[in-house]
Structure formats: structure tokens, C-alpha cells
Design a protein around this motif. Structure first.
Motif, PDB file in Angstrom:
ATOM      1  N   HIS A 129      48.301  40.938  22.194  1.00  0.00           N
ATOM      2  CA  HIS A 129      47.264  39.905  22.331  1.00  0.00           C
ATOM      3  C   HIS A 129      45.881  40.542  22.254  1.00  0.00           C
ATOM      4  O   HIS A 129      45.599  41.494  22.983  1.00  0.00           O
ATOM      5  CB  HIS A 129      47.397  39.207  23.692  1.00  0.00           C
ATOM      6  CG  HIS A 129      48.584  38.302  23.792  1.00  0.00           C
ATOM      7  ND1 HIS A 129      48.536  37.081  24.411  1.00  0.00           N
ATOM      8  CD2 HIS A 129      49.842  38.433  23.321  1.00  0.00           C
ATOM      9  CE1 HIS A 129      49.726  36.510  24.326  1.00  0.00           C
ATOM     10  NE2 HIS A 129      50.539  37.306  23.678  1.00  0.00           N
ATOM     11  N   LEU A 130      45.044  40.003  21.379  1.00  0.00           N
ATOM     12  CA  LEU A 130      43.696  40.522  21.186  1.00  0.00           C
ATOM     13  C   LEU A 130      42.701  39.376  21.312  1.00  0.00           C
ATOM     14  O   LEU A 130      43.068  38.206  21.142  1.00  0.00           O
ATOM     15  CB  LEU A 130      43.573  41.151  19.792  1.00  0.00           C
ATOM     16  CG  LEU A 130      44.604  42.240  19.462  1.00  0.00           C
ATOM     17  CD1 LEU A 130      44.538  42.608  17.986  1.00  0.00           C
ATOM     18  CD2 LEU A 130      44.382  43.471  20.329  1.00  0.00           C
ATOM     19  N   SER A 131      41.436  39.725  21.592  1.00  0.00           N
ATOM     20  CA  SER A 131      40.450  38.664  21.777  1.00  0.00           C
ATOM     21  C   SER A 131      39.188  38.955  20.994  1.00  0.00           C
ATOM     22  O   SER A 131      38.795  40.112  20.838  1.00  0.00           O
ATOM     23  CB  SER A 131      40.111  38.553  23.264  1.00  0.00           C
ATOM     24  OG  SER A 131      39.128  37.563  23.440  1.00  0.00           O
ATOM     25  N   ASP A 132      38.529  37.883  20.524  1.00  0.00           N
ATOM     26  CA  ASP A 132      37.221  38.085  19.896  1.00  0.00           C
ATOM     27  C   ASP A 132      36.122  38.093  20.955  1.00  0.00           C
ATOM     28  O   ASP A 132      34.963  38.294  20.643  1.00  0.00           O
ATOM     29  CB  ASP A 132      36.946  37.052  18.796  1.00  0.00           C
ATOM     30  CG  ASP A 132      37.124  35.632  19.273  1.00  0.00           C
ATOM     31  OD1 ASP A 132      37.164  35.401  20.507  1.00  0.00           O
ATOM     32  OD2 ASP A 132      37.229  34.733  18.413  1.00  0.00           O
ATOM     33  N   SER A 133      36.475  37.886  22.198  1.00  0.00           N
ATOM     34  CA  SER A 133      35.489  37.881  23.272  1.00  0.00           C
ATOM     35  C   SER A 133      35.694  39.074  24.201  1.00  0.00           C
ATOM     36  O   SER A 133      36.773  39.276  24.756  1.00  0.00           O
ATOM     37  CB  SER A 133      35.619  36.578  24.069  1.00  0.00           C
ATOM     38  OG  SER A 133      35.197  36.775  25.401  1.00  0.00           O
ATOM     39  N   LEU A 134      34.616  39.848  24.357  1.00  0.00           N
ATOM     40  CA  LEU A 134      34.676  40.998  25.266  1.00  0.00           C
ATOM     41  C   LEU A 134      34.971  40.545  26.687  1.00  0.00           C
ATOM     42  O   LEU A 134      35.734  41.181  27.407  1.00  0.00           O
ATOM     43  CB  LEU A 134      33.320  41.696  25.263  1.00  0.00           C
ATOM     44  CG  LEU A 134      33.181  42.992  24.514  1.00  0.00           C
ATOM     45  CD1 LEU A 134      31.737  43.484  24.612  1.00  0.00           C
ATOM     46  CD2 LEU A 134      34.124  44.054  25.061  1.00  0.00           C
ATOM     47  N   ASP A 135      34.342  39.431  27.091  1.00  0.00           N
ATOM     48  CA  ASP A 135      34.521  38.940  28.465  1.00  0.00           C
ATOM     49  C   ASP A 135      35.967  38.586  28.742  1.00  0.00           C
ATOM     50  O   ASP A 135      36.520  38.932  29.784  1.00  0.00           O
ATOM     51  CB  ASP A 135      33.673  37.676  28.687  1.00  0.00           C
ATOM     52  CG  ASP A 135      32.219  38.021  28.891  1.00  0.00           C
ATOM     53  OD1 ASP A 135      31.928  39.224  29.019  1.00  0.00           O
ATOM     54  OD2 ASP A 135      31.399  37.087  28.915  1.00  0.00           O
ATOM     55  N   VAL A 136      36.571  37.882  27.782  1.00  0.00           N
ATOM     56  CA  VAL A 136      37.967  37.487  27.971  1.00  0.00           C
ATOM     57  C   VAL A 136      38.837  38.745  28.041  1.00  0.00           C
ATOM     58  O   VAL A 136      39.690  38.887  28.922  1.00  0.00           O
ATOM     59  CB  VAL A 136      38.429  36.554  26.832  1.00  0.00           C
ATOM     60  CG1 VAL A 136      39.934  36.345  26.877  1.00  0.00           C
ATOM     61  CG2 VAL A 136      37.690  35.221  26.911  1.00  0.00           C
ATOM     62  N   ALA A 137      38.591  39.695  27.124  1.00  0.00           N
ATOM     63  CA  ALA A 137      39.395  40.924  27.110  1.00  0.00           C
ATOM     64  C   ALA A 137      39.237  41.683  28.428  1.00  0.00           C
ATOM     65  O   ALA A 137      40.202  42.251  28.955  1.00  0.00           O
ATOM     66  CB  ALA A 137      38.987  41.797  25.926  1.00  0.00           C
ATOM     67  N   ALA A 138      38.024  41.671  28.994  1.00  0.00           N
ATOM     68  CA  ALA A 138      37.787  42.382  30.258  1.00  0.00           C
ATOM     69  C   ALA A 138      38.590  41.728  31.383  1.00  0.00           C
ATOM     70  O   ALA A 138      39.220  42.416  32.195  1.00  0.00           O
ATOM     71  CB  ALA A 138      36.301  42.386  30.581  1.00  0.00           C
ATOM     72  N   THR A 139      38.595  40.413  31.415  1.00  0.00           N
ATOM     73  CA  THR A 139      39.350  39.703  32.463  1.00  0.00           C
ATOM     74  C   THR A 139      40.843  40.002  32.326  1.00  0.00           C
ATOM     75  O   THR A 139      41.539  40.243  33.313  1.00  0.00           O
ATOM     76  CB  THR A 139      39.116  38.181  32.334  1.00  0.00           C
ATOM     77  OG1 THR A 139      37.712  37.968  32.308  1.00  0.00           O
ATOM     78  CG2 THR A 139      39.721  37.430  33.491  1.00  0.00           C
ATOM     79  N   VAL A 140      41.327  40.007  31.090  1.00  0.00           N
ATOM     80  CA  VAL A 140      42.750  40.288  30.850  1.00  0.00           C
ATOM     81  C   VAL A 140      43.085  41.700  31.357  1.00  0.00           C
ATOM     82  O   VAL A 140      44.085  41.916  32.046  1.00  0.00           O
ATOM     83  CB  VAL A 140      43.079  40.161  29.346  1.00  0.00           C
ATOM     84  CG1 VAL A 140      44.475  40.682  29.050  1.00  0.00           C
ATOM     85  CG2 VAL A 140      42.939  38.714  28.881  1.00  0.00           C
ATOM     86  N   GLY A 141      42.225  42.670  31.036  1.00  0.00           N
ATOM     87  CA  GLY A 141      42.485  44.064  31.400  1.00  0.00           C
ATOM     88  C   GLY A 141      42.460  44.282  32.902  1.00  0.00           C
ATOM     89  O   GLY A 141      43.286  45.033  33.438  1.00  0.00           O
ATOM     90  N   ARG A 142      41.556  43.608  33.593  1.00  0.00           N
ATOM     91  CA  ARG A 142      41.411  43.817  35.045  1.00  0.00           C
ATOM     92  C   ARG A 142      42.625  43.320  35.821  1.00  0.00           C
ATOM     93  O   ARG A 142      42.779  43.651  36.985  1.00  0.00           O
ATOM     94  CB  ARG A 142      40.153  43.114  35.558  1.00  0.00           C
ATOM     95  CG  ARG A 142      38.905  43.864  35.201  1.00  0.00           C
ATOM     96  CD  ARG A 142      37.677  43.426  36.006  1.00  0.00           C
ATOM     97  NE  ARG A 142      36.485  43.950  35.376  1.00  0.00           N
ATOM     98  CZ  ARG A 142      35.703  43.249  34.561  1.00  0.00           C
ATOM     99  NH1 ARG A 142      35.936  41.978  34.337  1.00  0.00           N
ATOM    100  NH2 ARG A 142      34.670  43.821  33.977  1.00  0.00           N
ATOM    101  N   ARG A 143      43.466  42.496  35.181  1.00  0.00           N
ATOM    102  CA  ARG A 143      44.683  42.048  35.880  1.00  0.00           C
ATOM    103  C   ARG A 143      45.561  43.233  36.253  1.00  0.00           C
ATOM    104  O   ARG A 143      46.378  43.150  37.150  1.00  0.00           O
ATOM    105  CB  ARG A 143      45.520  41.112  34.983  1.00  0.00           C
ATOM    106  CG  ARG A 143      44.928  39.765  34.810  1.00  0.00           C
ATOM    107  CD  ARG A 143      45.354  39.080  33.526  1.00  0.00           C
ATOM    108  NE  ARG A 143      46.745  39.019  33.191  1.00  0.00           N
ATOM    109  CZ  ARG A 143      47.294  39.575  32.096  1.00  0.00           C
ATOM    110  NH1 ARG A 143      46.579  40.298  31.271  1.00  0.00           N
ATOM    111  NH2 ARG A 143      48.558  39.417  31.814  1.00  0.00           N
TER     112      ARG A 143
END
Ligand code: HQG
Length: 186
Positions: A129-143
Motif C-alpha cells: 500500500h502506497l500513498s500520494d499523501s505524506l501525511d497519510v503515509a506518516a499516519t500509516v507508519g506510526r501505527r
């Protein structure tokens, strides 16, 4: 029943929908078709006997309020499915699309060594899963712990013949990302 006015309860009901529409429909005796659709009336009947009973109006509210728009009704409303994120085998029927030049993947620092050696692999899901939004990717990673941000050279991957899909809720999906297309963002 108005407990679904409460945000926590909406989230709890959405998580339960994720469980049954992505991972374990048998848990409530539900069957999905090969494209991941459940009949809405059947889902409601199965939920009625579960820990998360809902009326049709409440189900519609959970779907509409979901923070990532994880679920969709068919146009006639007779069926419902998760837009992505399955661990069970379903064929979503997404068509290949040209990705943006750059995509992001947030992960935990403790996974970095393995990712840089093997690339991003899909783990228990159907795709990476990849995102065009840095913010979304950051939230995903912090999980998963301390955030590490990866930049994916999607333009070059696409040019090299890798196939990308975009789910109905805007998540970019691909089979795997070899290490040569990855950079750790400082
Ligand atoms: C990592 C959420 C070691 C990968 C989000 C990730 C997303 C590796 C974890 C969606 C690896 C898998 C997906 C390798 C990948 N070695 N670790 N070679 N390759 N990993 O949850 O991307 O809330 O399956 O970095 O919003 O975190 O469910 O994937 O940390 O869209 O709707 O292995 O889940 O959506 O974890 O998240 P996941 P993800 P929902």
C-alpha cells in the motif's frame, strides 16, 4: 439505538466491518462473492447475531463516516464491500493506472533493514500500500512504532513495467517495490 452517535462506537463498528469484509466473513456466517461483495441484507442479518448489530441506517452512517472511506455500497445499495486491505482472496477488478511520479510509504524504523534488503513486500495483504499523501503515509507508519518514511520512485517503476492500481478510496497498490526504487526520506 443511538450509541452510534458516539465517535468511538463508529470506529468500533467500522473495525468490526473491516474484520468481516476483509479478513473473516465466516466469523459471522457471512459469504462474500469473488469480488468481495456481501449482500447488504445478508450482512445486516449476520451482524444482528454478532457483537455489533446495526440497522441499515446505522450501517450507512458507519460507511459514510469512515475516516478512510474503507467501504462502498454498490450503486443500487444491494451489496457492500471493502475497497481494499483484504487478507482473504478477492478479485477487486481494479484497472491498472499510471501512478504519480512519487509515492510514499510510512513504516517503522525497525522494519527498515529488512525492507532495504528485500524491498517492500505485501505481507498479509494482497498488495503493498502506497500513498500520494505524506501525511497519510506518516499516519500509516506510526501505527507500527517510530516512523520511517520511504519515497518510492513510481515514475521509474511504471516506466520499467510495474503495474499500479488505485483503490476506490485512493490507496495506491502494487505487488512489490524492489529496493532500487526506494529511498529513505531524511
Ligand atoms: C512492512 C491501513 C519488513 C510495511 C493503512 C508495513 C494502509 C516489511 C508492514 C493499509 C517489508 C505491513 C496498509 C519487508 C513491508 N520487511 N517489513 N520486506 N515489506 N514491510 O498493515 O502499508 O486502516 O499490511 O512497511 O491505512 O502499514 O487497514 O501494511 O509496516 O492503507 O484501512 O510490513 O492499512 O489501512 O503492514 O498498511 P500492513 P501498511 P486500514
Amino acid at each position: 439505538m443511538n450509541e452510534l452517535n458516539n465517535k468511538n462506537s463508529l470506529v468500533s463498528h467500522s473495525k468490526f466491518l473491516s474484520l468481516v469484509l476483509r479478513h473473516n466473513p465466516q466469523r459471522i456466517g457471512l459469504t462474500l462473492d469473488e469480488a468481495g461483495w456481501a449482500r447488504t441484507d445478508e450482512l445486516l442479518a449476520c451482524l444482528q447475531k454478532s457483537s455489533h448489530p446495526m440497522s441499515l441506517a446505522q450501517l450507512q452512517r458507519v460507511v459514510a463516516a469512515d475516516s478512510k472511506q474503507r467501504y462502498s455500497f454498490s450503486e443500487d445499495g444491494l451489496r457492500i464491500r471493502a475497497n481494499q486491505g483484504h487478507s482473504i482472496q478477492v478479485e477487486l477488478g481494479l484497472s491498472a493506472q499510471q501512478p504519480p511520479d512519487v509515492l510514499h510509504h510510512g513504516t517503522a524504523t525497525r522494519f527498515l533493514a529488512s525492507i532495504l534488503e528485500q524491498g517492500l513486500t505485501r505481507q498479509n495483504r494482497h498488495h503493498v500500500h502506497l500513498s500520494d499523501s505524506l501525511d497519510v503515509a506518516a499516519t500509516v507508519g506510526r501505527r507500527y512504532g517510530q516512523l520511517a518514511m520511504l519515497v518510492v520512485d513510481a515514475r521509474r517503476m511504471h516506466a520499467d513495467g510495474y503495474v499500479f492500481y488505485r483503490s476506490d478510496n485512493g490507496v495506491w497498490l502494487t505487488d512489490a517495490v524492489p529496493p532500487r526504487y526506494l529511498k529513505v526520506q531524511a
